[in-house]
Scaffold this active site. Structure first.
Site, PDB file in Angstrom:
ATOM      1  N   HIS A  98      38.366  43.590  38.645  1.00  0.00           N
ATOM      2  CA  HIS A  98      39.572  43.434  37.812  1.00  0.00           C
ATOM      3  C   HIS A  98      40.854  43.581  38.622  1.00  0.00           C
ATOM      4  O   HIS A  98      41.922  43.216  38.153  1.00  0.00           O
ATOM      5  CB  HIS A  98      39.553  44.460  36.677  1.00  0.00           C
ATOM      6  CG  HIS A  98      38.522  44.147  35.628  1.00  0.00           C
ATOM      7  ND1 HIS A  98      38.835  43.638  34.398  1.00  0.00           N
ATOM      8  CD2 HIS A  98      37.169  44.241  35.654  1.00  0.00           C
ATOM      9  CE1 HIS A  98      37.730  43.441  33.696  1.00  0.00           C
ATOM     10  NE2 HIS A  98      36.705  43.806  34.436  1.00  0.00           N
ATOM     11  N   ASP A 158      49.018  43.313  41.002  1.00  0.00           N
ATOM     12  CA  ASP A 158      48.191  43.468  39.798  1.00  0.00           C
ATOM     13  C   ASP A 158      47.097  42.415  39.830  1.00  0.00           C
ATOM     14  O   ASP A 158      47.361  41.262  40.188  1.00  0.00           O
ATOM     15  CB  ASP A 158      49.059  43.256  38.544  1.00  0.00           C
ATOM     16  CG  ASP A 158      48.696  44.211  37.423  1.00  0.00           C
ATOM     17  OD1 ASP A 158      47.524  44.636  37.362  1.00  0.00           O
ATOM     18  OD2 ASP A 158      49.582  44.534  36.603  1.00  0.00           O
TER      19      ASP A 158
END
Ligand code: ADQ
Length: 474
Positions: free
Chosen positions: A153, A360
């Protein structure tokens, strides 16, 4: 239909704060038989592998408890004080204690031993995130020969950064137990392949990588939102009430919103400094805008996070001290979780979604903000080029989060953008958020996993023994 077995460090709980991973997995599990395995978040004096089983809809949720040393070394240590900073390009914050890697290997073995008896040969096993990279390797060592996929992720770092990790090669060798490795973006998939080819002596054929006597498929699968579900939430009474409350304060459209876990990767101090710069450049706007930053604390046991909380408080206080009047303050900082319905209402009321992480994997907040805008009068997304989401959301105002003047300029552009351009940009973003939702992400990953399993060399999963003896410490 084969059963989907999802493994992640934590499983979603009714009580705890929902992070992006739990939100994405929860959406992916909907509507099919599944088992979700992970840590309960509770501690036990001595690890005994006892399973706690409950059922939510079609999903069987199975959890184990961990010992204090496991939590310190595996969770707070290797996962969140070594891999998290490293994978977010913060080698300056990474702590590579040997006890951390030992705890990490131990917990992955414990997870595998607890999970293995529950697995059936035709299960599709899907392991999630940096806490559990060697889990597939441990499951193979215990004889699991079925389809095994892994999804990261968070970003995969550039090879030069990744090589600062002691015994980096063994971590990647362990990943070759999987049939499929999914990453958030093409850039991350390329960085992973670059390490395998350049440092591990591997070879590539298309998205198939060969190294360590094995092969796997490595590809990008950008994570999506449960868009339809979040839109329903935005129409709920709580969301509508929240949006109306903001409008009643005369803030509709002049609200700038940031929503993040309090994490240094999210760039919250840098964002506050950009807002401060904006006020300095446009003093007339101090009474006209409100920047609402919602940031619940996270990972408080890790030192770098304590300093961050103080920095955000200081900056928010400094800006208000300089710019507030007796009946007005330009920054509102909320250091706690909101319900998802309240969040949907806040997003809908905000004229600007300010999403400026320094790094991110994806960033679901950007997608949530877009998903609930009014089609006739949508707000504007200002998005960091270093969020994985930027690769998909090209019609946002894309900014460099380190450059405060650039972010301040984008804020000004967003606050003054005409309705026609707002609608055009939003429509294009919304098409992507609808098309590439969580269900599409799950379906693409599962289809690729089946395909990758078929492509694996015959008997590959049985040939783990020659390298199963490797420990993470080399
Ligand atoms: P996170 O780092 O947790 O996820 P993100 O993708 O933005 O980051 O997800 C955060 C989630 O938590 C969002 O759904 C948001 O609504 C929710 N949230 C945040 N603050 C909240 C608050 N105050 N109250 C309520 N809810 C709040 C990791 C990676 C990301 C990746 C996801 C999914 O770091 O890059 O996008 O996994 O793969």
């Amino acid at each position: 239909m084969s059963r989907l077995v999802v493994v992640s460090n934590r499983v979603a709980s009714a009580a705890g704060p929902a992070g992006g991973l739990a939100i994405a997995i929860g959406a992916a599990l909907k509507g099919r038989p599944a088992l979700w395995f992970g840590w309960s978040g509770e501690r036990t004096a001595r690890f005994d592998g006892a399973l706690c089983v409950r059922r939510v809809g079609e999903t069987e949720i199975v959890t184990v408890e961990l010992e204090d040393a496991d939590v310190e070394e595996y969770y707070n240590g290797y996962a969140n004080a070594a891999l998290w900073p490293l994978f977010h390009s913060r080698t300056d914050l990474a702590a590579y204690d040997r006890s951390f890697s030992e705890g990490y290997a131990r917990v992955n073995r414990r997870f595998a031993a607890a999970l293995r008896p529950l697995l059936k040969p035709d299960d599709l096993v899907w392991v999630h995130d940096y806490h559990l990279i060697p889990l597939g390797h441990e499951l193979r060592a215990l004889g699991f020969a079925g389809a095994l996929g892994f999804f990261l992720h968070i970003p995969w770092p550039a090879p030069q950064l990744f090589m600062t990790l002691p015994h980096h090669r063994n971590l990647v060798a362990a990943m070759f137990a999987y049939d499929l490795v999914g990453l958030q973006t093409e850039e991350c998939a390329a960085a992973f392949a670059s390490y395998v080819l350049g440092e591990a002596g591997g070879a590539a054929r298309g998205d198939r990588l060969f190294a360590f006597g094995r092969s796997l498929t490595a590809r990008a699968f950008p994570v999506g939102l449960d868009t339809a579900d979040f839109q329903l939430l935005a129409a709920s009474p709580t969301a509508v009430r929240t949006c109306d409350r903001i409008a009643a304060h005369g803030l509709f459209r002049s609200l700038i919103v940031g929503v993040d876990r309090l994490d240094y990767a999210k760039g919250i101090p840098e964002r506050l400094q950009a807002f401060e710069h904006y006020l300095q450049a446009h003093p007339d706007m101090a009474r006209k805008v409100l920047y609402l930053q919602i940031a619940p604390s996270s990972r408080e046991a890790v030192a770098a996070y304590q300093a961050l909380g103080d920095a955000v408080l200081t900056l928010a206080g400094r800006i208000n001290a300089a710019w507030a009047e007796i009946d007005n303050a330009p920054v509102l900082y909320v250091n706690r979780n909101l319900s998802r319905a309240e969040l949907a209402g806040v997003y809908r009321a905000a004229g600007v979604g300010l999403v400026t992480p320094l790094r991110d994997g994806m960033n679901l907040v950007a997608k949530e903000y877009v998903a609930v805008q009014s089609p006739e009068d949508p707000g504007v997304l200002v998005l960091s080029r270093f969020a994985g989401a930027a690769a998909q959301m090209k019609d946002a105002l894309i900014v460099n989060p380190y450059a405060r003047e650039e972010v301040a300029d984008a804020l000004d552009e967003a606050l003054h953008m005409g309705r026609g351009e707002r609608i055009r940009r939003w429509q294009s973003l919304m098409d992507g958020v609808t098309r590439c939702d969580a269900q599409a992400w799950r379906d693409a990953f599962i289809a690729a996993l089946r395909e990758a399993r078929r492509k694996a060399a015959p008997g590959q999963s049985d040939r783990h023994v020659d390298w199963a003896a490797r420990s993470l410490r080399g």
